[in-house]
Scaffold this active site. Sequence first.
Site, PDB file in Angstrom:
ATOM      1  CD  GLU A  33      13.220 -32.043 -16.939  1.00 42.71           C
ATOM      2  OE1 GLU A  33      14.302 -32.551 -15.891  1.00 42.71           O
ATOM      3  OE2 GLU A  33      13.588 -31.084 -17.798  1.00 42.71           O
ATOM      4  CD  GLU A  49      20.124 -32.356 -19.454  1.00 42.11           C
ATOM      5  OE1 GLU A  49      19.466 -32.172 -20.325  1.00 42.11           O
ATOM      6  OE2 GLU A  49      20.428 -32.272 -18.444  1.00 42.11           O
TER       7      GLU A  49
HETATM    8  N1  ARG Z   1      18.699 -30.442 -16.402  1.00 38.60           N
HETATM    9  C1  ARG Z   1      17.782 -29.904 -16.925  1.00 38.60           C
HETATM   10  C2  ARG Z   1      17.155 -30.342 -17.817  1.00 38.60           C
HETATM   11  O1  ARG Z   1      17.879 -31.043 -18.532  1.00 38.60           O
HETATM   12  C3  ARG Z   1      18.460 -28.294 -17.333  1.00 38.60           C
HETATM   13  C4  ARG Z   1      18.647 -27.523 -16.209  1.00 38.60           C
HETATM   14  C5  ARG Z   1      19.314 -26.085 -16.751  1.00 38.60           C
HETATM   15  N2  ARG Z   1      19.919 -25.513 -15.739  1.00 38.60           N
HETATM   16  C6  ARG Z   1      20.389 -24.016 -15.835  1.00 38.60           C
HETATM   17  N3  ARG Z   1      20.584 -23.608 -15.435  1.00 38.60           N
HETATM   18  N4  ARG Z   1      21.992 -24.535 -16.631  1.00 38.60           N
HETATM   19  O2  ARG Z   1      15.826 -30.489 -17.671  1.00 38.60           O
HETATM   20 ZN    ZN Z   2      17.717 -32.828 -19.774  1.00 40.03          ZN
END
Ligand code: ARG
Ligand code: ZN
Length: 849
Positions: free
Chosen positions: A291, A313
């Site tokens: 994060e 990601e």
């Molecule tokens: N961006 C976040 C991470 O990779 C994941 C959040 C995704 N949340 C969702 N409701 N799709 O740590």
């Molecule tokens: Zn992420």
Amino acid sequence: MTAHAPEKIFLSDYTPPNWLIEDVGLNFHLSPTATRVTSTIRFVPNPAAASRDFFLHGEQLKLISASIDGTSVSPKVTEQGLTCDVPDHAFTWVAEVEINPEANTSLSGLYMSGGMYCTQCEAEGFRRITFYPDRPDVMAPFKVRIEGSDPVLLSNGNPTASGEGWAEWNDPWPKPAYLFALVAGDLIARDDTFTTMSGKNVDLKLWVRPGDEGKTAFGMDALKAAMAWDERTYGREYDLDIFQIVAVSDFNMGAMENKGLNIFNTSAVLASSDTSTDANFERIEAIIAHEYFHNWTGNRITCRDWFQLSLKEGLTVYRDQQFSADFRSASVRRIEDVISLRGRQFREDNGPLAHQVQPDSFVEINNFYTATIYEKGAELIGMMKTLVGHDEYYKALDLYFTRHDGEAATIEDWVRVFEDSTGRDLTQFRRWYKQAGTPRLTVTDDFKDGIYTLNFEQKTLPTPGQEEKLPQHIPIAVGLLGANGDEVLATQILEMTEDKQSFTFEGLTSKPTPSILRHFSAPVILDRDSTPEERAFLLTHDTDAFNKWEAGRALAKDVLISMITGRSAPTQDYLGAITAMLRDDRLDPAFRALAIRLPGQDDLAQTLADGGVTPDPLAIYQAHQTLRQQMAEHLQDLLPRLSAEMDVADAYKPDAEQAGKRALGLELLMLANRLDGGAAATAQYARADNMTLRMGALGCLLEAGKGDEELADFRARFEGDALVMDKWFAMQVAHAAPEKAAEIASTLTQDSDFNWKNPNRFRAVFGALMMNQAGFHDETGKGYALFADWLIKLDPVNAQITARMSSGFETWKRWDADRQALMQAALKRIMATENLSRDTQEMVGRILN
Ligand code: ARG
Ligand code: ZN
């Protein structure tokens, strides 16, 4: 049955936003059932857009009032948002809406968790907070004022002013709405500071509920380590005066990278030796880093649209994997990452849910936060690094950060940066983003006149919607070993680009043993006919730790598959090789622990299915049992001495060294447990002073059908600790005998502590049921029926979790006709549910295809 199929969104339909935003002001007047949100938004026409039509997303909002440049307007509101006549020049939009956080069980938007307010806006939750162009290519600075009775009121950016019952925050960095966050509650912080590489001081705060302060030290250390690592490795510095993390009990995912205000599932941040296992510590460290790393790869450079999700990601997972590798054993980490990749991503890529790392279409974006987007996406970054080399990789990253800082970028931008920076043509490599499915690589070899040849053939099977597959650009890391075990050729990268390709090696005096796909250099399935002797040889001699482990795994797989299919199994080769490996105390205990862990039952089922054999889950389970028993008996004399060597005398530390010893110790305990009637496990439970040993011992006892007393003790000790109680729930199902698993799960759902609306608790029981392969697939179908009942029950409450977990059924076509029929019936029953969510409709629809 719902009237019509939910609408699909296509990448090819992308158009730039009609309006951009200069700045945003949000005013929250908090109340559990009637929060008022006033937004003041300065819209400016986007020169790149053809139209001036005005649309704002908005869901489940009660519009109180709206005005443009001070004049009240009456927009047309639908279930998805609003349209309104607007001027053809810049204007200021002000709207007031009312929302009900307490009624929000979906945990998307603004909701309540244990009395505190919190938000989750990725991917499309902000539209449940106010009317807004809720798309990542609209970026703006935010100023936020929160009014409420809670002592702590937080939002993104830097604090600017506060008083009794209010606080103001200013986030100067333009961001998309999905990075917005707000938290309000009775919280306490662990405080710290970090001095950045240019000498700026950053306040660090890790907020938790009173009572959890004792579990924040590790998370804070991980955060500081991540901040320093990103400076050291990527030259990336933090860019606000404060960085905050908040722990929340009800959360759909692991955590969220909201600018300056990360929100975490408690399970992904709270840590203590009494309540967390070594694996928990390792995961927490990785997620905190993940994060934090998003601040550059995700926030400063975000995604143009959700088809680019892997841009942030895949890269951020790759970065957190690098971080963990630097702090723990790199090879052990690689092995663990590959185990997880194969277990989740290969499974996905070889079933009905297979999709591209950059999909062409989706119905519900939340269904695409998948192992393919994340973990396969990370593998693609790793392959690019392998192809261009270490220095060129970091040079390209520098260009990426300078060229795209402040932008909403695309995967194409990313690949082009690599081409521009390194001069390499990555045309074929782009295919990895657009072609779903795991390539299968077959290899043969021959040796003639001092020339050794490796012949490769690649093939990717069709995936839903993608029949034709083209050859991928695959970096294959290869080394060669001589007869005495010495390396005659150090690791080389072969670049395969054709369907079939041969590589020759000259100047060898005898036929070498190849070590192929070292460090798992590409996400492919490698097929090579090999003998037990050769596997044992590689397990002993390979200098590449990954392939050394892989050789042992392949040998174990040969044994298990032979047992299951009734062929004669090379058990003695395996037992001999594994004994020698265990005795080799130059090897890291963590490595040895991984090397004696048997390939998972899901992995075996997939391998059988790939080979055209219909897997029998019970036979797979029994083969596991049999081989473990044989291992225990074979290692009988070695166990006591080796176990003693794994005892950790020092005070508990969650570091790699101690964790490795405990991991091997527990593997040995599981074996000893088969011979001593549970005596050692009982003793270990009684003297355990940390959760790793306690849970390990309890698992052994449950496995042996014992442990009632310990289970009761465990509950009594930890009744008030939700995260530990999740373990209590999960363990009983995970370690249940196959025929009992469904009943145990069902009984647990009646427990007074089974708070099914909490994602962690729901996952504890049903995630564990799916992990208990033979239990879930019990021939009566009771596992499927129970699971379907609960998915149907959860869907109206939390569609996201329901949809995600419905993938438990994704392997249905792998099994025998009876099981297929039962699984199909369960899926159809879900599909026929009235008012089924879009999320679940999409997933179940794709699974049934
Ligand atoms: N961006 C976040 C991470 O990779 C994941 C959040 C995704 N949340 C969702 N409701 N799709 O740590
Ligand atoms: Zn992420």
